[in-house]
Scaffold this motif. Sequence first.
Motif, PDB file in Angstrom:
ATOM      1  N   ARG A 195       0.835  -1.213   0.000  1.00 43.41           N
ATOM      2  CA  ARG A 195       0.000   0.000   0.000  1.00 43.41           C
ATOM      3  C   ARG A 195       0.864   1.255   0.000  1.00 43.41           C
ATOM      4  NH1 ARG A 195      -2.992   0.168   4.675  1.00 43.41           N
ATOM      5  NH2 ARG A 195      -2.109  -1.659   5.655  1.00 43.41           N
ATOM      6  N   ALA A 196       1.990   1.199   0.752  1.00 43.87           N
ATOM      7  CA  ALA A 196       2.880   2.366   0.807  1.00 43.87           C
ATOM      8  C   ALA A 196       3.499   2.614  -0.566  1.00 43.87           C
ATOM      9  CB  ALA A 196       3.976   2.136   1.838  1.00 43.87           C
ATOM     10  N   LYS A 197       3.858   1.528  -1.251  1.00 49.41           N
ATOM     11  CA  LYS A 197       4.476   1.663  -2.582  1.00 49.41           C
ATOM     12  C   LYS A 197       3.492   2.351  -3.535  1.00 49.41           C
ATOM     13  CE  LYS A 197       7.435   0.503  -5.945  1.00 49.41           C
ATOM     14  NZ  LYS A 197       6.851   1.270  -6.999  1.00 49.41           N
ATOM     15  N   ARG A 198       2.237   1.894  -3.465  1.00 48.80           N
ATOM     16  CA  ARG A 198       1.200   2.448  -4.335  1.00 48.80           C
ATOM     17  C   ARG A 198       0.990   3.938  -4.045  1.00 48.80           C
ATOM     18  NH1 ARG A 198      -3.585  -1.432  -3.700  1.00 48.80           N
ATOM     19  NH2 ARG A 198      -1.997  -2.986  -4.070  1.00 48.80           N
ATOM     20  N   ARG A 199       0.889   4.270  -2.754  1.00 50.78           N
ATOM     21  CA  ARG A 199       0.669   5.667  -2.356  1.00 50.78           C
ATOM     22  C   ARG A 199       1.873   6.525  -2.762  1.00 50.78           C
ATOM     23  NH1 ARG A 199      -3.551   7.228   0.840  1.00 50.78           N
ATOM     24  NH2 ARG A 199      -4.693   6.409  -0.905  1.00 50.78           N
ATOM     25  N   TYR A 200       3.083   5.957  -2.575  1.00 48.37           N
ATOM     26  CA  TYR A 200       4.313   6.671  -2.907  1.00 48.37           C
ATOM     27  C   TYR A 200       4.339   6.996  -4.412  1.00 48.37           C
ATOM     28  CZ  TYR A 200       9.313   7.302  -3.805  1.00 48.37           C
ATOM     29  OH  TYR A 200      10.522   7.790  -4.227  1.00 48.37           O
ATOM     30  N   ASP A 201       4.003   5.995  -5.234  1.00 46.43           N
ATOM     31  CA  ASP A 201       3.990   6.213  -6.685  1.00 46.43           C
ATOM     32  C   ASP A 201       2.968   7.285  -7.067  1.00 46.43           C
ATOM     33  OD1 ASP A 201       5.922   4.317  -6.976  1.00 46.43           O
ATOM     34  OD2 ASP A 201       4.578   2.709  -7.653  1.00 46.43           O
ATOM     35  N   GLU A 202       1.790   7.229  -6.436  1.00 51.49           N
ATOM     36  CA  GLU A 202       0.738   8.218  -6.725  1.00 51.49           C
ATOM     37  C   GLU A 202       1.208   9.634  -6.409  1.00 51.49           C
ATOM     38  OE1 GLU A 202      -3.150   5.674  -5.412  1.00 51.49           O
ATOM     39  OE2 GLU A 202      -2.856   7.593  -4.380  1.00 51.49           O
ATOM     40  N   LEU A 203       1.823   9.788  -5.226  1.00 47.44           N
ATOM     41  CA  LEU A 203       2.261  11.122  -4.799  1.00 47.44           C
ATOM     42  C   LEU A 203       3.386  11.632  -5.699  1.00 47.44           C
ATOM     43  CD1 LEU A 203       2.146  10.600  -0.912  1.00 47.44           C
ATOM     44  CD2 LEU A 203       0.569  11.980  -2.265  1.00 47.44           C
ATOM     45  N   CYS A 204       4.315  10.726  -6.080  1.00 44.66           N
ATOM     46  CA  CYS A 204       5.401  11.139  -6.980  1.00 44.66           C
ATOM     47  C   CYS A 204       4.829  11.583  -8.320  1.00 44.66           C
ATOM     48  CB  CYS A 204       6.385   9.996  -7.215  1.00 44.66           C
ATOM     49  SG  CYS A 204       7.372   9.619  -5.783  1.00 44.66           S
ATOM     50  N   GLU A 205       3.833  10.827  -8.777  1.00 44.55           N
ATOM     51  CA  GLU A 205       3.218  11.163 -10.064  1.00 44.55           C
ATOM     52  C   GLU A 205       2.602  12.556 -10.038  1.00 44.55           C
ATOM     53  OE1 GLU A 205      -0.011   8.641 -12.087  1.00 44.55           O
ATOM     54  OE2 GLU A 205       1.779   7.381 -11.907  1.00 44.55           O
ATOM     55  N   LYS A 206       2.092  12.936  -8.848  1.00 45.09           N
ATOM     56  CA  LYS A 206       1.501  14.278  -8.707  1.00 45.09           C
ATOM     57  C   LYS A 206       2.583  15.340  -8.499  1.00 45.09           C
ATOM     58  CE  LYS A 206      -2.986  12.960  -6.920  1.00 45.09           C
ATOM     59  NZ  LYS A 206      -3.621  12.530  -5.684  1.00 45.09           N
ATOM     60  N   GLY A 207       3.841  14.924  -8.548  1.00 43.22           N
ATOM     61  CA  GLY A 207       4.939  15.881  -8.431  1.00 43.22           C
ATOM     62  C   GLY A 207       5.300  16.225  -6.996  1.00 43.22           C
ATOM     63  N   MET A 208       4.776  15.454  -6.018  1.00 45.85           N
ATOM     64  CA  MET A 208       5.096  15.785  -4.624  1.00 45.85           C
ATOM     65  C   MET A 208       6.433  15.149  -4.227  1.00 45.85           C
ATOM     66  SD  MET A 208       1.519  15.504  -2.632  1.00 45.85           S
ATOM     67  CE  MET A 208       0.007  15.978  -3.410  1.00 45.85           C
ATOM     68  N   GLN A 209       7.185  15.850  -3.393  1.00 40.03           N
ATOM     69  CA  GLN A 209       8.482  15.359  -2.912  1.00 40.03           C
ATOM     70  C   GLN A 209       8.230  14.518  -1.675  1.00 40.03           C
ATOM     71  OE1 GLN A 209      11.716  16.259  -3.913  1.00 40.03           O
ATOM     72  NE2 GLN A 209      10.862  17.230  -5.746  1.00 40.03           N
ATOM     73  N   VAL A 210       8.315  13.183  -1.803  1.00 43.09           N
ATOM     74  CA  VAL A 210       8.075  12.342  -0.636  1.00 43.09           C
ATOM     75  C   VAL A 210       9.120  11.240  -0.549  1.00 43.09           C
ATOM     76  CG1 VAL A 210       5.578  12.660  -0.250  1.00 43.09           C
ATOM     77  CG2 VAL A 210       6.346  11.082  -2.012  1.00 43.09           C
ATOM     78  N   ASN A 211       9.211  10.644   0.629  1.00 42.62           N
ATOM     79  CA  ASN A 211      10.190   9.605   0.873  1.00 42.62           C
ATOM     80  C   ASN A 211       9.398   8.331   1.200  1.00 42.62           C
ATOM     81  OD1 ASN A 211      11.365   8.166   3.278  1.00 42.62           O
ATOM     82  ND2 ASN A 211      13.139   9.433   2.741  1.00 42.62           N
ATOM     83  N   TYR A 212       9.795   7.179   0.600  1.00 42.44           N
ATOM     84  CA  TYR A 212       9.021   5.941   0.779  1.00 42.44           C
ATOM     85  C   TYR A 212       8.846   5.567   2.252  1.00 42.44           C
ATOM     86  CZ  TYR A 212       7.873   1.006   1.046  1.00 42.44           C
ATOM     87  OH  TYR A 212       7.285  -0.179   1.404  1.00 42.44           O
ATOM     88  N   ASP A 213       9.934   5.678   3.037  1.00 42.67           N
ATOM     89  CA  ASP A 213       9.832   5.271   4.448  1.00 42.67           C
ATOM     90  C   ASP A 213       8.826   6.131   5.217  1.00 42.67           C
ATOM     91  OD1 ASP A 213      11.593   3.210   4.147  1.00 42.67           O
ATOM     92  OD2 ASP A 213      13.346   4.433   4.635  1.00 42.67           O
TER      93      ASP A 213
END
Length: 225
Positions: free
Chosen positions: A151-169
């Motif tokens: 679920r974290a991987k999916r959310r991480y990919d979604e946020l990156c796609e929206k251009g947000m700067q996030v860290n997987y952990d």
Amino acid sequence: MISIAIDGPSGAGKSTISKLSAKELNFIYVDTGALYRAIGYAAMQKKISCDEIEKVTELLNSISVRLVFNEKGEQRVMLSDEDVSDYIRTPEVSMMASAISALPIVREYLLDLQRNLAKTNNVIMDGRDIGTVVLPNAQIKIFLFASPEDRAKRRYDELCEKGMQVNYDDVLQDIITRDYNDSHRETAPLKPAENAIMVETTGNTLEQSVQKLLSIMKENIEKLK
Ligand code: DC
């Protein structure tokens, strides 16, 4: 009217799968998380914290929250007269939504709005307590789940796609914290309804999950005829 309740933890794919399935079935897709997010966003704007119950009560009395559907059937969330749909997906709003959604007064405030939508439309409604509290008589109830890492991987990919700067952990930690908050609160905690169909999406592609859910929904709609 037919109501399909889809509950489950953050990031299990509820919204994407529900949206696509609703299109295919010609149902309205109702994302109830957006309502809690809009209230969380409003509280953040006013710098109100969740333990200030009086201020939260005042806030609820001073705002209106509505869902509107555009001509494509897409949901937008209105906070008073402002469309806040594009501002409520940040990690900060996610955390605030999870915290504020534990307050019974907030849940009570949103109850009729959600129920009324299901009175007048065939709906696929997703959330945490749809099959247990909001629509206990929904004809079809599904509980979607997947591993926290998936679920974290999916959310991480979604946020990156929206251009947000996030860290997987950080995303994984947020998911674990929100799971805990959402399932340990006293009012309407996240849990499967007794008669929910349990569906795991770990390791599935989106396409596989949509197909799996659609076939469960179609089969159960057939049985209602
Ligand atoms: O589904 P979401 O991630 O957009 O939801 C944001 C938060 O709102 C979630 O952490 C818990 C809360 N929520 C809830 O308590 N009940 C619902 N029916 C939907 C969401």
